[in-house]
Enzyme design. Sequence first.
Site, mmCIF file in Angstrom:
data_model
loop_
_atom_site.group_PDB
_atom_site.id
_atom_site.type_symbol
_atom_site.label_atom_id
_atom_site.label_comp_id
_atom_site.label_asym_id
_atom_site.label_seq_id
_atom_site.Cartn_x
_atom_site.Cartn_y
_atom_site.Cartn_z
ATOM 1 N N ASP A 87 -22.057 -62.706 28.327
ATOM 2 C CA ASP A 87 -22.890 -63.502 27.415
ATOM 3 C C ASP A 87 -24.068 -62.683 26.898
ATOM 4 O O ASP A 87 -24.473 -62.832 25.742
ATOM 5 C CB ASP A 87 -23.386 -64.758 28.123
ATOM 6 C CG ASP A 87 -22.266 -65.782 28.345
ATOM 7 O OD1 ASP A 87 -21.104 -65.452 28.036
ATOM 8 O OD2 ASP A 87 -22.565 -66.892 28.830
ATOM 9 N N ASP B 60 -29.119 -62.815 30.402
ATOM 10 C CA ASP B 60 -28.458 -64.108 30.562
ATOM 11 C C ASP B 60 -28.300 -64.366 32.056
ATOM 12 O O ASP B 60 -28.053 -63.433 32.836
ATOM 13 C CB ASP B 60 -27.087 -64.115 29.889
ATOM 14 C CG ASP B 60 -26.464 -65.508 29.918
ATOM 15 O OD1 ASP B 60 -26.835 -66.343 29.082
ATOM 16 O OD2 ASP B 60 -25.603 -65.762 30.794
ATOM 17 N N HIS C 269 -19.355 -67.615 29.742
ATOM 18 C CA HIS C 269 -20.172 -68.183 30.819
ATOM 19 C C HIS C 269 -20.253 -67.246 32.019
ATOM 20 O O HIS C 269 -20.335 -67.707 33.168
ATOM 21 C CB HIS C 269 -19.656 -69.561 31.237
ATOM 22 C CG HIS C 269 -19.788 -70.593 30.174
ATOM 23 N ND1 HIS C 269 -21.002 -71.077 29.746
ATOM 24 C CD2 HIS C 269 -18.849 -71.218 29.417
ATOM 25 C CE1 HIS C 269 -20.824 -71.970 28.784
ATOM 26 N NE2 HIS C 269 -19.510 -72.069 28.561
ATOM 27 N N GLU D 117 -26.594 -67.046 35.153
ATOM 28 C CA GLU D 117 -25.754 -68.162 35.577
ATOM 29 C C GLU D 117 -26.435 -68.779 36.790
ATOM 30 O O GLU D 117 -26.983 -68.060 37.642
ATOM 31 C CB GLU D 117 -24.353 -67.687 35.925
ATOM 32 C CG GLU D 117 -23.607 -67.012 34.790
ATOM 33 C CD GLU D 117 -23.463 -67.870 33.541
ATOM 34 O OE1 GLU D 117 -23.425 -69.115 33.685
ATOM 35 O OE2 GLU D 117 -23.421 -67.315 32.431
#
Length: 598
Positions: A186, A40, A181, A42
């Site tokens: 995540d 994952d 988040h 960001e």
Amino acid sequence: MSPSPLLSPPRGDVPTGAGVQATFEELGTPLRDVTFVVVDLETTGGSPAAEGITEIGAVKVRGGEVLGEFQSLVDPGRPVPAFVARLTGITSAMVATAPRIEAVLPSFLEFARDAVLVAHNAPFDVSFLKAACQGAGYEWPGNQVLDTVPLARRVVTRDEAPNHKLSTLAALFRATVTPEHRALADARATVDVLHALLARLGPLGVTHLEDLATATDPVPQDVRRKRHLADDLPDAPGVYLFRGPGDEVLYVGTSTSIRRRVRSYFTRSEKRGRITEMVRIAHAVTPVVCATPLEAQVRELRLIAEHAPRYNRRSRHPERMAWVRLTHEAYPRLSVVREVRAPAAHIGPFSSGRQAQAAVEALHEAFALRQCTRRLPLVASPGATACVLAEMGRCSAPCTTSAPDTGYADVADAVRSALEGDPSPVVAALARRIAALSRDERYEQAGEVTHRLRAYLAGAARAQRVGPLAACAQLVAARETDPGGWEVVVVRHARLAATGVSRPGEDPWPLVDALVATAEEVPAPVPPAPACHPHEAEIVLGWLEQPGVRIVDVTDPWTCPVRSARSHADPAVTAREVARQGTGTPPAPGADPGDDRP
């Protein structure tokens, strides 16, 4: 963002020479043995071209066990927007001292090496990783990618969850980590979601890595459950036979990989309703491994002809194929027959009696050949009367002659020549007819004449192509294979009698001698009919006509007429002849009617 496939194979943007993991179709790994890296990211925004990565989180799992984790903040090289900071909690101050993506990527790529990358909405994460690799000068390794969003759409209904967001699925499956988040959290939540989705897919037959490639196919469950029929099949060229409850043969097919092809029958790539019906009935699949793809094609035809499976539509009844014969009698005529007999001239075979009859009508338009069907004596009996064709000048009426009609023999010889050699007289006669009908705007009738001409040319070309090989007692040919060996075939009267492949670097002559000594004994047919299914002869000819095939030995001449019907195989050639006849332009001296030159 446009949707992407559930599983994406290595893409075309992988640089030449880069290591690429094998496709799912080439694998057979149980899911418990597959290493997944759930990742994952960001980011500062939604565009990989304009935005940067702020955090990478990944979890490596296999067989339900966590093997390791990866997490790093990343300096995106630009300020973190306020709305992103509020959503993720990652601020510009937090990433100011973090390493740049160029320093983080080598560690992550090593962590994910040889694993299947998993992400929720994978196109987003993978697009950023690829853009980062390109910007940092690293080659994208080409990992297989699994997206959990399409998986969730396959097994999670609207009654269970209003949407397929990660937070919604994590709550539904009671994940041990709540998505927040942040990349690692995540990724951990996605691991739990992945395991829950795979548990639901198991009863649907998704138990191996290659099953995931079609896990979202809209395939009925009763068909998908039959996938186990392909489990023990070989990944080799050959023939496969689907069998019914009574061991009857339902369908015969061929492929360069039996296992991969059979597996495709249980996926959405199979769209034929008739074949899906067959799969529902099937109880077993019998493989027949072949030395070469040529042998596989030939065996398929022979098995179809032998078993006449009800789900095979082609090549089931070769005995029903039609031929056009110029009869051998005092006053020959054209006849549609089912077998070839010496010494009459023949063309064909035709796929149907209707096509054969169209060829007969084309010849009748070009030649004043009798069309009555009774056998005529050399000299007519007193009082015999002619038919209407004689009154129209379309027949010399040998049925009424009081002496042998020698002119009819010339007509019969011209027809025989058009059957066995040069089709130009027929093409010219029908081209004149088509041009005249077109000038009169009788286009429908012109189309019918064109159909008859094409039927004749197809039958004549087939006979002129197959006939010489059918007359050849034995032909031995070889073609070099990619690994450096030799594929050798022995053909007798157009029938594949033996085939084999020599090892790379090995002297092929012992194989040639062994194949010739053990090849099938093939009785001589009556040319142009081959000693096999006509489609088999065409397959063998297609192999022989490939670039790189060498003739090793041949017992009889293998030739075709120079001015043959094959020179008119291209409809454009016939169209030019129609145009020439329409304008009255004579052909150039010595020009070949099939010459493509203007």
